[in-house]
Structures are given as C-alpha cells and as structure tokens.
Design an enzyme around this catalytic site. Structure first.
Site, PDB file in Angstrom:
ATOM      1  N   LYS A 170       0.842  -1.207   0.000  1.00  0.00           N
ATOM      2  CA  LYS A 170       0.000   0.000   0.000  1.00  0.00           C
ATOM      3  C   LYS A 170       0.877   1.257   0.000  1.00  0.00           C
ATOM      4  O   LYS A 170       1.536   1.558   0.984  1.00  0.00           O
ATOM      5  CB  LYS A 170      -0.903   0.043   1.237  1.00  0.00           C
ATOM      6  CG  LYS A 170      -1.940   1.155   1.121  1.00  0.00           C
ATOM      7  CD  LYS A 170      -2.427   1.715   2.450  1.00  0.00           C
ATOM      8  CE  LYS A 170      -1.597   2.843   2.977  1.00  0.00           C
ATOM      9  NZ  LYS A 170      -1.675   4.099   2.211  1.00  0.00           N
ATOM     10  N   GLY A 221       7.675   5.043   7.442  1.00  0.00           N
ATOM     11  CA  GLY A 221       6.905   6.276   7.584  1.00  0.00           C
ATOM     12  C   GLY A 221       7.301   6.994   8.858  1.00  0.00           C
ATOM     13  O   GLY A 221       8.410   6.814   9.366  1.00  0.00           O
ATOM     14  N   SER A 222       6.374   7.772   9.394  1.00  0.00           N
ATOM     15  CA  SER A 222       6.689   8.607  10.554  1.00  0.00           C
ATOM     16  C   SER A 222       6.647   7.798  11.858  1.00  0.00           C
ATOM     17  O   SER A 222       6.032   6.720  11.917  1.00  0.00           O
ATOM     18  CB  SER A 222       5.690   9.754  10.639  1.00  0.00           C
ATOM     19  OG  SER A 222       4.395   9.223  10.802  1.00  0.00           O
ATOM     20  N   GLY A 226       4.177   4.783  12.971  1.00  0.00           N
ATOM     21  CA  GLY A 226       4.877   3.543  13.344  1.00  0.00           C
ATOM     22  C   GLY A 226       4.353   2.975  14.661  1.00  0.00           C
ATOM     23  O   GLY A 226       4.206   1.758  14.817  1.00  0.00           O
ATOM     24  N   GLU A 243      10.657   1.301   9.797  1.00  0.00           N
ATOM     25  CA  GLU A 243      11.716   2.239   9.391  1.00  0.00           C
ATOM     26  C   GLU A 243      11.120   3.625   9.502  1.00  0.00           C
ATOM     27  O   GLU A 243      10.272   4.008   8.693  1.00  0.00           O
ATOM     28  CB  GLU A 243      12.151   1.941   7.967  1.00  0.00           C
ATOM     29  CG  GLU A 243      12.853   0.605   7.852  1.00  0.00           C
ATOM     30  CD  GLU A 243      13.011   0.172   6.409  1.00  0.00           C
ATOM     31  OE1 GLU A 243      13.091   1.038   5.529  1.00  0.00           O
ATOM     32  OE2 GLU A 243      13.014  -1.033   6.171  1.00  0.00           O
ATOM     33  N   CYS A 277      14.547  10.501   4.994  1.00  0.00           N
ATOM     34  CA  CYS A 277      14.624  10.181   6.427  1.00  0.00           C
ATOM     35  C   CYS A 277      16.036  10.397   6.936  1.00  0.00           C
ATOM     36  O   CYS A 277      16.248  10.831   8.057  1.00  0.00           O
ATOM     37  CB  CYS A 277      14.171   8.742   6.651  1.00  0.00           C
ATOM     38  SG  CYS A 277      15.036   7.545   5.638  1.00  0.00           S
ATOM     39  N   GLU A 374      11.801  16.750  13.429  1.00  0.00           N
ATOM     40  CA  GLU A 374      12.223  16.405  12.063  1.00  0.00           C
ATOM     41  C   GLU A 374      11.490  17.335  11.090  1.00  0.00           C
ATOM     42  O   GLU A 374      10.263  17.251  10.962  1.00  0.00           O
ATOM     43  CB  GLU A 374      11.846  14.950  11.761  1.00  0.00           C
ATOM     44  CG  GLU A 374      12.230  14.546  10.357  1.00  0.00           C
ATOM     45  CD  GLU A 374      11.733  13.158   9.949  1.00  0.00           C
ATOM     46  OE1 GLU A 374      10.669  12.719  10.417  1.00  0.00           O
ATOM     47  OE2 GLU A 374      12.438  12.516   9.152  1.00  0.00           O
TER      48      GLU A 374
HETATM   49  P1  NAD Z   1       3.228   8.578   7.381  1.00  0.00           P
HETATM   50  O1  NAD Z   1       3.586   7.844   8.608  1.00  0.00           O
HETATM   51  O2  NAD Z   1       2.246   9.671   7.466  1.00  0.00           O
HETATM   52  O3  NAD Z   1       2.642   7.580   6.274  1.00  0.00           O
HETATM   53  C1  NAD Z   1       3.368   6.460   5.804  1.00  0.00           C
HETATM   54  C2  NAD Z   1       2.402   5.439   5.248  1.00  0.00           C
HETATM   55  O4  NAD Z   1       1.596   4.928   6.321  1.00  0.00           O
HETATM   56  C3  NAD Z   1       1.411   5.973   4.205  1.00  0.00           C
HETATM   57  O5  NAD Z   1       1.234   4.990   3.211  1.00  0.00           O
HETATM   58  C4  NAD Z   1       0.129   6.144   5.024  1.00  0.00           C
HETATM   59  O6  NAD Z   1      -1.055   6.098   4.251  1.00  0.00           O
HETATM   60  C5  NAD Z   1       0.209   4.940   5.954  1.00  0.00           C
HETATM   61  N1  NAD Z   1      -0.576   5.042   7.192  1.00  0.00           N
HETATM   62  C6  NAD Z   1      -1.051   6.142   7.810  1.00  0.00           C
HETATM   63  N2  NAD Z   1      -1.716   5.808   8.937  1.00  0.00           N
HETATM   64  C7  NAD Z   1      -1.632   4.466   9.051  1.00  0.00           C
HETATM   65  C8  NAD Z   1      -2.081   3.518  10.029  1.00  0.00           C
HETATM   66  N3  NAD Z   1      -2.756   3.895  11.112  1.00  0.00           N
HETATM   67  N4  NAD Z   1      -1.801   2.210   9.843  1.00  0.00           N
HETATM   68  C9  NAD Z   1      -1.090   1.805   8.770  1.00  0.00           C
HETATM   69  N5  NAD Z   1      -0.643   2.652   7.809  1.00  0.00           N
HETATM   70  C10 NAD Z   1      -0.905   3.971   7.946  1.00  0.00           C
HETATM   71  O7  NAD Z   1       4.616   9.093   6.774  1.00  0.00           O
HETATM   72  P2  NAD Z   1       4.849  10.030   5.496  1.00  0.00           P
HETATM   73  O8  NAD Z   1       4.454  11.433   5.859  1.00  0.00           O
HETATM   74  O9  NAD Z   1       4.255   9.385   4.298  1.00  0.00           O
HETATM   75  O10 NAD Z   1       6.440   9.942   5.342  1.00  0.00           O
HETATM   76  C11 NAD Z   1       7.328  10.794   6.001  1.00  0.00           C
HETATM   77  C12 NAD Z   1       7.967  10.102   7.186  1.00  0.00           C
HETATM   78  O11 NAD Z   1       8.538   8.864   6.787  1.00  0.00           O
HETATM   79  C13 NAD Z   1       9.114  10.891   7.777  1.00  0.00           C
HETATM   80  O12 NAD Z   1       9.049  10.854   9.187  1.00  0.00           O
HETATM   81  C14 NAD Z   1      10.341  10.145   7.305  1.00  0.00           C
HETATM   82  O13 NAD Z   1      11.497  10.334   8.095  1.00  0.00           O
HETATM   83  C15 NAD Z   1       9.863   8.745   7.310  1.00  0.00           C
HETATM   84  N6  NAD Z   1      10.686   7.901   6.449  1.00  0.00           N
HETATM   85  C16 NAD Z   1      11.499   6.960   7.026  1.00  0.00           C
HETATM   86  C17 NAD Z   1      12.329   6.179   6.231  1.00  0.00           C
HETATM   87  C18 NAD Z   1      13.228   5.130   6.823  1.00  0.00           C
HETATM   88  O14 NAD Z   1      13.631   4.238   6.093  1.00  0.00           O
HETATM   89  N7  NAD Z   1      13.565   5.175   8.100  1.00  0.00           N
HETATM   90  C19 NAD Z   1      12.328   6.352   4.846  1.00  0.00           C
HETATM   91  C20 NAD Z   1      11.496   7.320   4.296  1.00  0.00           C
HETATM   92  C21 NAD Z   1      10.672   8.090   5.109  1.00  0.00           C
END
Ligand code: NAD
Length: 471
Positions: A170, A221-222, A226, A243, A277, A374
């Site tokens: 997804k 993601g964030s 997470g 991650e 990230c 961040e």
């Molecule tokens: P986000 O956490 O808002 O969303 C990430 C994904 O999670 C999206 O597909 C979103 O639709 C989904 N999501 C949202 N709520 C959810 C839930 N309750 N259950 C399951 N899935 C859900 O993050 P973002 O704004 O898309 O990305 C930015 C963040 O990602 C930054 O904090 C960045 O540092 C981090 N990031 C980390 C890495 C890494 O490898 N450590 C890599 C890239 C980005």
C-alpha cells in the site's frame, strides 16, 4: 484524466464505483492530473486472500522465484522512462532523479535475485544433527511513504518475494501512481496473487495491518504512524519492521576542510527537497569554522535551481504536499520569531506549487522546533559549538537515532567521535551513503529491525530448526 488500477490476484482492478477514486495532485502545479482507486474493504480482503492462496506454491520453488525476479527487473527497466515521468509528476522530484530512483529499483531487484537464502548446520556428529533453514512468514503487508515511493517499495517487495513470501503493498495516498504502475509491470511476470498493490488513504493502512491473515508488516513512515502499526501488530503478534523518522546531526570537527566538504554536506541536506529520512537535519560546526561553512552553504543555496521536475535545469523540486509545506513554514517561522537569522531562503516562493527554497538558518537554539523536530524539508539550522563533547551531547539529546555524520581530516579522531553517537549509522565525511554491505537500522525511536542487503532478506525469514538425536 488517466485512471490507474490496482493489482489484485493478478488482475488490474479499478474502484468498485467510479466515484470511489481519488485525485492525485502534481505538487508543482497543485492541480490533479490522474486518479487512483480507493480500495474498498472487500477488495482489500480479496487482495490479502489472493496473497494467502498464492503463498502455497510460491514458497516452494526458489529457482523459479529467482528467475521471475530477474525477468521482472528486465520488464521494469523497459518501462522506466514511462514510470519515471509519472513519479516526477506525482512526487515533484526532478525527472533525472525519478529515473535514477527507477533504475535503483531495477538494480535492487537484480541484486536481490542473486542473494543466497541462508541455511546452516550447527552440529553434525555421532550425537546429533542440528539444521537451521530460513523460511517465509506468509503474507507480508508493505506500507510506504511519499518521498521515494518506488525505491522503498522495492526494498520491501524484492527481499520478501525472494524469501518466498507474498505481498500486499500500500503506497502513500500522495504518491500511489508509480507504485500502481510498478505493480502492473511486475504482475506481467509474477504468478497471480504473489504481489498485490492497493491504493487508498491512511485507514486502508490500518485495515491492512490488522488483517488476521497478514503475518509480517514492513512499514516505512513517521514515528507517530509507526507506533499505531506496532499496536495493530501486537493484537496477533505479527512480526514487524519499522523504518521511521530521523533528525540526523552532522558534526563538523575543528580540523575539517570546509571548502572540500561544503557541497557534499549541502546535497546531503537538500537532495529530494530535504525529504529524506536520512538527510542531514542539523549541523553542529566548531565555532572557528562557523562563518566559512555558513557562507559556503548560503552560496550553494542561493545558486540552486528550484523548479518543476520536468524542467531539465531543475535541481530541487517542490515539497510533495500542502501538509508538508505547512509544516516547513511553521517550523521556520517559529525559529524566525524566536530570533533565527535567515542566510538564504526563509519564505515560500510566490508562485503556484508547494515550492520552498533551500534555507539556511543560524542563531538557532537546540530547543527550537526546527532543531528538535524532524523538518523533512529544505531548511537547515547551523549551530556552532566550542567543545566536541558538548556537540556530541547535543547531537544525542533526542529520541531520534537514525543516522549521523562526523566530518574532519583526522579520520581516527572522527571515528572516535562517531563511536559516541547513538544512531543506527554514523558516516564519516559523507552522509546518506546507503550500501547493501551494511544494515540500515534505526536506534531509539527511529525504528525496529533492519533493512538493506542480506539483513533485509533475513527480516522476511524465520528460522526453522530440525534437531535429530543420533544417540
Ligand atoms: P506517514 O507515517 O504519514 O505515512 C506512511 C504510510 O503509512 C502511508 O502509506 C500512510 O497512508 C500509511 N498510514 C497512515 N496511517 C496508518 C495507520 N494507522 N496504519 C497503517 N498505515 C498507515 O509518513 P509520510 O508522511 O508518508 O512519510 C514521512 C515520514 O517517513 C518521515 O518521518 C520520514 O522520516 C519517514 N521515512 C522513514 C524512512 C526510513 O527508512 N527510516 C524512509 C522514508 C521516510
């Protein structure tokens, strides 16, 4: 307006009703240019059940999996120009960088296809034989963010599939299109149900992570999301790799060669408009180098070409979405109100699109949001220090622990400082230098588990022990 389709059980599937699709915006124009399906609950269940059915035969033939991944890599290479354009339009990054992202995904697929799956014998004598094999979990839920949608998706699906798992992927609702296109290409090679790609909002992520047939979640993601994913996984103890975000410090030591490192440090911050990230998100520079470094970074910021991704002159595109732009504005304005000095940038560009120019700030303190949080955008706070111990302490004073870097001529001294930093990776005289020869992992709240190279493959496998008594 073009309509993209999901991949469910090997078929290209639109939303159940035409009105159940959502618009995808080009961040450079703020205008919708394509639509993606909003996956219904029954479509999601169909995708997970298809993955579960496909698992039975996919897990059996390792050679067939390797061949399929190599053929998939060839198909993806053929489609790279088309998908890179879509990625450029939905994400905002320059076309050359979107193409680079696709080519990295192709390379990763090829490299993963050749990786050995571990198998070991830890005892083989008159008393016993102990043999450990590594087996797939079953259905993997892969969830990705909007900064590198294709590369991050591939970093999950390639090792998951090689290991014999099947996948439901997804992408972020901000950038679903290149991932849907990726799903279509890979499904022209893979057996039905092995890779399913569904699109929709955050709720869809929640439904996927709590689905009872999912056995492993790989999430990027964030930190906030997470934690929700970890809670969903806890219900039936799904395995989970997280991650998450970072707030990477770079420490510039007193003996550093500022002119030699400035451009490297600059692009480790502003590549992909700072939406990485592992980007440098705050610099601690020895007070004797503060002025020349700030001047060099400012010069680079002022000469960077900001624009639409399709313009070949563009080096930095817009931020990906309005919410992220608002966040960058809020953190920077907070710093300005509290006395920060703006050397370059500092205001949203007065044109359509989510454009914010590369911004260099000084006269900032560790408690300002732009340093403590961040920013995930093109704003760099530069902070002077007097004692290296103090810089290390300030670098570590955070719940983030993804990456960090130390810059200096004396490599032994730089390594000594690197040793003291609490993060998954510390680079010396470089940053964001990912390699399959090392695990990519977050310390503290930046993540759980490991990615990259053999560590990624192992994260999609569980040990299976056969212990035979020969006595
Ligand atoms: P986000 O956490 O808002 O969303 C990430 C994904 O999670 C999206 O597909 C979103 O639709 C989904 N999501 C949202 N709520 C959810 C839930 N309750 N259950 C399951 N899935 C859900 O993050 P973002 O704004 O898309 O990305 C930015 C963040 O990602 C930054 O904090 C960045 O540092 C981090 N990031 C980390 C890495 C890494 O490898 N450590 C890599 C890239 C980005």
């Amino acid at each position: 307006m073009s309509e993209y389709a999901m991949s469910i059980n090997g078929k290209q599937v639109r939303s159940e009703a035409a009105e159940d699709s959502f618009a995808v915006l080009n961040p450079a124009t703020e205008e919708a240019f394509a639509r993606a399906p909003e996956c219904s609950e029954s479509q999601l269940w169909a995708a997970v059940e298809a993955a579960q059915r496909a698992f039975g035969s996919w897990r059996r033939d390792e050679d067939a999996r390797r061949k399929a991944l190599l053929t998939a890599a060839e198909r993806l290479a053929e489609k790279t120009p088309e998908i890179a354009r879509t990625l450029c339009l939905e994400q905002g990054k320059p076309l050359a960088q979107a193409t680079g992202e696709l080519l990295s995904a192709v390379a990763q697929l090829k490299a993963t296809a050749g990786m050995p799956i571990p198998r070991e014998v830890t005892q083989d004598d008159a008393k016993a034989k102990i043999e450990i094999t590594y087996r797939p979990f079953g259905v993997v839920a892969a969830i990705t963010p909007w900064n590198f949608p294709v590369l991050i998706a591939m970093s999950k699906i390639a090792p998951a599939l090689l290991g014999g798992n099947t996948v439901v992927l997804k992408p972020s609702p901000y950038t679903p299109l290149a991932t849907l296109a990726l799903g279509e290409v890979l499904n022209s090679v893979l057996p039905a149900g092995v890779l399913n790609v569904v699109s929709g909002g955050n709720d869809l992520g929640g439904q996927l992570t709590s689905h009872p047939l999912v056995r492993k979640i790989s999430f990027t993601g964030s930190i906030g999301t997470g934690k929700k994913v970890a809670q969903a996984a806890a219900t039936d103890l799904k395995r989970v790799t997280l991650e998450l975000g970072g707030n990477d410090p770079a420490i510039v030591l007193p003996d550093a060669d500022v002119q030699a490192l400035a451009a490297r440090l600059y692009w480790s911050t502003f590549f992909n408009c700072g939406q990485i990230c592992l980007a440098v998100k705050r610099i601690y520079v020895h007070e004797t180098l503060f002025e020349p470094l700030t001047a060099a970074l400012t010069k680079l910021a002022q000469s960077t070409v900001v624009g639409e991704g399709l313009d070949p002159k563009t080096q930095v595109g817009p931020l990906n979405n309005a919410m992220q732009l608002e966040r960058v504005i809020a953190l920077t304005d907070d710093a300005k109100r509290r006395g920060a000095r703006v050397h370059a940038g500092g205001e949203r560009l007065g044109r359509k699109g989510y454009f914010y120019p590369p911004t260099v700030l000084s006269n900032v303190t560790d408690d300002m949001l732009i340093v403590a949080e961040e920013q995930f955008g093109p704003v760099l706070p530069v902070l002077p220090y007097r004692d290296v111990e103090d810089a290390v302490q300030r670098a570590n004073a955070t719940h983030f622990g993804l990456g960090a870097s130390v810059w200096g001529r004396d490599l032994a001294r730089a390594a000594e400082v690197a040793e003291q930093i609490d993060s998954g990776t510390v680079w010396i005289n470089q940053h964001v230098a990912l390699t399959h020869k090392a695990p990519f992992t977050g310390a503290k709240q930046s993540g759980i588990g490991r990615a990259s190279g053999r560590w990624a493959l192992e994260s999609f496998l569980q040990e299976h022990v056969i212990n035979t008594n020969r006595g």
